[in-house]
Design an enzyme around this catalytic site. Structure first.
Site, PDB file in Angstrom:
ATOM      1  N   LYS A 274      40.149 -26.721  41.138  1.00  0.00           N
ATOM      2  CA  LYS A 274      39.177 -26.508  40.052  1.00  0.00           C
ATOM      3  C   LYS A 274      39.109 -25.010  39.716  1.00  0.00           C
ATOM      4  CE  LYS A 274      34.662 -26.183  41.059  1.00  0.00           C
ATOM      5  NZ  LYS A 274      34.049 -24.918  40.597  1.00  0.00           N
ATOM      6  N   ASN A 275      39.024 -24.180  40.759  1.00  0.00           N
ATOM      7  CA  ASN A 275      38.784 -22.747  40.515  1.00  0.00           C
ATOM      8  C   ASN A 275      40.023 -21.975  40.117  1.00  0.00           C
ATOM      9  OD1 ASN A 275      36.139 -23.235  40.952  1.00  0.00           O
ATOM     10  ND2 ASN A 275      36.067 -22.363  43.014  1.00  0.00           N
TER      11      ASN A 275
ATOM     12  N   CYS B 109      21.446 -20.326  38.588  1.00  0.00           N
ATOM     13  CA  CYS B 109      22.337 -21.134  39.418  1.00  0.00           C
ATOM     14  C   CYS B 109      21.654 -21.368  40.768  1.00  0.00           C
ATOM     15  CB  CYS B 109      23.633 -20.360  39.596  1.00  0.00           C
ATOM     16  SG  CYS B 109      24.835 -21.281  40.509  1.00  0.00           S
TER      17      CYS B 109
ATOM     18  N   ARG C 108      23.685 -14.663  39.731  1.00  0.00           N
ATOM     19  CA  ARG C 108      25.098 -14.653  39.320  1.00  0.00           C
ATOM     20  C   ARG C 108      25.264 -13.624  38.184  1.00  0.00           C
ATOM     21  NH1 ARG C 108      27.364 -19.616  40.814  1.00  0.00           N
ATOM     22  NH2 ARG C 108      29.404 -18.641  40.590  1.00  0.00           N
TER      23      ARG C 108
ATOM     24  N   ASP D 117      32.493 -21.223  49.458  1.00  0.00           N
ATOM     25  CA  ASP D 117      32.491 -22.622  49.002  1.00  0.00           C
ATOM     26  C   ASP D 117      32.694 -23.617  50.140  1.00  0.00           C
ATOM     27  OD1 ASP D 117      34.242 -21.852  45.909  1.00  0.00           O
ATOM     28  OD2 ASP D 117      32.168 -21.582  46.550  1.00  0.00           O
TER      29      ASP D 117
ATOM     30  N   ARG E  97      31.068 -32.547  39.562  1.00  0.00           N
ATOM     31  CA  ARG E  97      31.514 -31.335  38.857  1.00  0.00           C
ATOM     32  C   ARG E  97      32.791 -30.793  39.500  1.00  0.00           C
ATOM     33  NH1 ARG E  97      27.506 -26.607  38.202  1.00  0.00           N
ATOM     34  NH2 ARG E  97      29.507 -25.802  37.522  1.00  0.00           N
TER      35      ARG E  97
HETATM   36  C1  EPZ Z   1      33.806 -17.808  41.986  1.00  0.00           C
HETATM   37  O1  EPZ Z   1      32.553 -17.638  41.375  1.00  0.00           O
HETATM   38  C2  EPZ Z   1      33.925 -19.310  42.231  1.00  0.00           C
HETATM   39  N1  EPZ Z   1      33.891 -20.019  40.959  1.00  0.00           N
HETATM   40  C3  EPZ Z   1      32.776 -19.788  43.116  1.00  0.00           C
HETATM   41  O2  EPZ Z   1      32.967 -21.175  43.365  1.00  0.00           O
HETATM   42  C4  EPZ Z   1      32.848 -19.017  44.433  1.00  0.00           C
HETATM   43  O3  EPZ Z   1      31.764 -19.388  45.245  1.00  0.00           O
HETATM   44  C5  EPZ Z   1      32.801 -17.499  44.155  1.00  0.00           C
HETATM   45  O4  EPZ Z   1      33.847 -17.127  43.243  1.00  0.00           O
HETATM   46  C6  EPZ Z   1      32.968 -16.676  45.415  1.00  0.00           C
HETATM   47  O5  EPZ Z   1      34.217 -16.957  46.007  1.00  0.00           O
HETATM   48  C7  EPZ Z   1      35.011 -20.077  40.210  1.00  0.00           C
HETATM   49  O6  EPZ Z   1      36.033 -19.523  40.560  1.00  0.00           O
HETATM   50  C8  EPZ Z   1      34.937 -20.858  38.933  1.00  0.00           C
HETATM   51  P1  EPZ Z   1      31.922 -13.848  42.065  1.00  0.00           P
HETATM   52  P2  EPZ Z   1      32.220 -16.220  40.669  1.00  0.00           P
HETATM   53  O7  EPZ Z   1      31.846 -13.207  40.739  1.00  0.00           O
HETATM   54  O8  EPZ Z   1      33.451 -15.571  40.195  1.00  0.00           O
HETATM   55  C9  EPZ Z   1      28.559 -10.662  42.723  1.00  0.00           C
HETATM   56  C10 EPZ Z   1      32.368 -23.450  43.455  1.00  0.00           C
HETATM   57  O9  EPZ Z   1      31.571 -24.045  44.192  1.00  0.00           O
HETATM   58  N2  EPZ Z   1      28.816 -10.263  41.330  1.00  0.00           N
HETATM   59  O10 EPZ Z   1      33.166 -13.707  42.864  1.00  0.00           O
HETATM   60  O11 EPZ Z   1      31.123 -16.445  39.703  1.00  0.00           O
HETATM   61  C11 EPZ Z   1      27.945 -12.039  42.824  1.00  0.00           C
HETATM   62  O12 EPZ Z   1      26.545 -11.969  42.697  1.00  0.00           O
HETATM   63  C12 EPZ Z   1      32.001 -22.108  42.863  1.00  0.00           C
HETATM   64  O13 EPZ Z   1      33.514 -23.865  43.160  1.00  0.00           O
HETATM   65  C13 EPZ Z   1      28.218  -9.118  40.819  1.00  0.00           C
HETATM   66  O14 EPZ Z   1      27.474  -8.451  41.507  1.00  0.00           O
HETATM   67  O15 EPZ Z   1      31.655 -15.380  41.896  1.00  0.00           O
HETATM   68  C14 EPZ Z   1      28.366 -12.488  44.208  1.00  0.00           C
HETATM   69  O16 EPZ Z   1      27.460 -11.979  45.161  1.00  0.00           O
HETATM   70  C15 EPZ Z   1      30.566 -21.719  43.185  1.00  0.00           C
HETATM   71  N3  EPZ Z   1      28.478  -8.749  39.525  1.00  0.00           N
HETATM   72  C16 EPZ Z   1      29.723 -11.827  44.395  1.00  0.00           C
HETATM   73  O17 EPZ Z   1      29.798 -10.790  43.413  1.00  0.00           O
HETATM   74  C17 EPZ Z   1      29.323  -9.467  38.731  1.00  0.00           C
HETATM   75  O18 EPZ Z   1      29.551  -9.078  37.560  1.00  0.00           O
HETATM   76  C18 EPZ Z   1      30.887 -12.778  44.177  1.00  0.00           C
HETATM   77  O19 EPZ Z   1      30.682 -13.393  42.920  1.00  0.00           O
HETATM   78  C19 EPZ Z   1      29.932 -10.626  39.275  1.00  0.00           C
HETATM   79  C20 EPZ Z   1      29.670 -11.002  40.566  1.00  0.00           C
END
Ligand code: EPZ
Length: 440
Positions: free
Chosen positions: A22-23, A117, A122, A308, A400
């Site tokens: 998915k990701n 979320c 997020r 995850d 989902r």
């Molecule tokens: C991706 O989400 C995945 N989703 C998530 O999977 C996964 O949990 C996550 O990465 C972490 O591995 C997809 O790939 C579609 P991040 P993403 O931006 O990219 C902070 C699932 O269950 N951050 O890597 O949205 C954020 O708060 C989903 O399949 C900022 O501070 O996560 C977090 O603490 C849930 N500023 C950390 O970085 C930003 O602009 C990682 O978030 C962006 C993120």
């Protein structure tokens, strides 16, 4: 609303294969906006999130068609629309991945800020800072990000956030940089296999990208990108979930689509828990060997334990002999599953981003509510080891991100059935994979 009814106690035996990731599929579908010719994606999983993104892409002038073999064809038929509507983006944060491709390919994007979320805050500040560095002009109005650019230019961008790199932030910036003039260097880039897969897809379109899988990615921009056929990698999170099902229920399972190199940290925890693990090229066999041992599992950026898989590991810790520690350094508040696991008898104490879990001999079945995608998987896994029947409600969370997980578990011998509003209870029992597959 569908529910799952699970009667615990059955060991799992047999072979099953994880679906496409998915990701990986979601950012790759979003990046198809960059392609000047049609794109064919193989092994795109049949998921609600994929359907949501296909709908959004349709509103953005990208025709999305899935054929009988599950291959998805994407082609831009109208490059004019640039508005990604709130109603669709709020359903799925990954929709935000259209921002970079839109502003790079069409010079304008109006994308709703993702909604709240259940797994924690997020933010998207790193996405916006990265695109601004590439020369996009960005403003936020009435909950929408409005990005415009008269051609992007290469830049040096750091994507480190307070909890490590951003995965979809790396996807957005890397995708946009493929059409920026000159060279872009992304430091503190995400190293997840899904980002590597996205990069391979962009290279197949004609992009020049170096350093995939490391924390520094270099992109040399191109004027134009063509089309490609790309096979999406297997879903390592689903593979880990299926392996953990075998560890929790007991028995012997072989999971296809489990690339050991993508799951090393999870396999390490499984071995520490006392199960036997055998790795082949892209499959892992797991054999349970008596009572599970306590674990220490703290989720972090790749190659650490994936956030995850954190909830599913907590489900395993709930029945391991002794005290385990499970935590999450990526999403320090991703613990909505704790209360529901407690309803099944789990003994969990949370201290900030870490939890101690005192394993119990047996959980007891109850009615539980899913709160997010991975929490719902954790509840299903825990139910496999619970005495009596468990009902998992709010199944839309599970749908989902998992392609008919209950059919895969039933194929391995789990007593699990999806209760539909209309059709009534439908038990899938233990039948041949082919018979079960035919139902899909
Ligand atoms: C991706 O989400 C995945 N989703 C998530 O999977 C996964 O949990 C996550 O990465 C972490 O591995 C997809 O790939 C579609 P991040 P993403 O931006 O990219 C902070 C699932 O269950 N951050 O890597 O949205 C954020 O708060 C989903 O399949 C900022 O501070 O996560 C977090 O603490 C849930 N500023 C950390 O970085 C930003 O602009 C990682 O978030 C962006 C993120």
């Amino acid at each position: 609303m569908d529910v799952l009814r699970i009667t615990g106690g059955a060991e799992l035996r047999g072979e099953v294969r994880a679906s496409g990731s998915k990701n990986a599929a979601l950012p790759i579908m979003a990046a198809s906006i960059l392609a000047g010719e049609p794109v064919l994606l193989e092994r795109v999983p049949k998921l609600v999130d994929v359907d949501t993104l296909a709908l959004l892409l349709g509103h953005l002038g990208v025709e999305v068609k899935r054929n009988a073999a599950g291959t998805v064809r994407l082609e831009t038929v109208d490059p004019a629309p640039t508005l990604a509507d709130y109603e669709l983006v709020r359903r799925m944060r990954a929709s935000f991945c259209v921002l970079g491709p839109l502003v790079a390919r069409r010079g304008r994007a109006v994308v709703s800020l993702p909604g709240g979320c259940n797994i924690g805050t997020r933010p998207v500040d790193l996405h916006l800072a990265g695109l601004t560095a590439l020369g996009a002009e960005i403003r936020i109005e009435r909950g929408y990000v409005i990005a415009t650019a008269r051609g992007l230019r290469g830049a040096t961008i750091d994507l480190a956030g307070p909890h490590g790199p951003t995965v979809t932030g790396t996807a957005n910036v890397m995708s946009a940089a493929t059409l920026a003039r000159g060279r872009t260097t992304i430091t503190s880039a995400a190293k997840e296999p899904e980002i590597v897969d996205l990069g391979q897809f962009l290279i197949a379109l004609g992009a020049e990208i170096h350093g995939l899988g490391s924390d520094t990615i270099e992109i040399v921009g191109r004027e134009w990108l063509g089309g490609a056929t790309h096979r999406v990698i297997d879903d390592r999170i689903e593979a880990a979930t299926l392996l953990l099902a075998g560890a929790i229920a007991g028995g012997e399972v072989r999971v296809g689509g489990a690339v050991a190199g993508h799951l090393a940290a999870v396999l390490e925890v499984l071995v520490a828990a006392g199960v036997d693990v055998e790795c082949d090229v892209d499959e892992v066999s797991l054999r349970s060997c008596g009572r599970l041992q306590p674990i220490w599992a703290i989720a972090g950026p790749y190659p650490a334990i994936p956030s995850d898989v954190q909830a599913q590991l907590m489900a395993m810790a709930a029945i391991a002999g002794g005290r385990s520690v499970v935590g999450d350094n990526v999403f320090p508040n991703r613990f909505q599953h704790i209360d529901e696991l407690r309803r099944l008898g789990a003994r969990i104490e949370r201290r900030g981003a870490e939890c101690t879990v005192d394993g119990v001999g047996r959980l007891s079945g109850a009615t539980v509510e899913a709160s997010d995608l991975r929490a719902s998987a954790a509840l299903v896994l825990a139910a496999l080891a619970a005495e009596g029947e468990t009902t998992v409600r709010r199944l839309h969370h599970l749908d989902r991100g998992y392609e008919r997980l209950e059919l895969k578990l039933a194929h391995l011998g789990a007593h699990i059935r999806r209760q539909r509003d209309v059709a009534g209870p439908r038990s899938v029992g233990k039948r041949s994979h082919a018979a079960v597959e035919r139902e899909w």
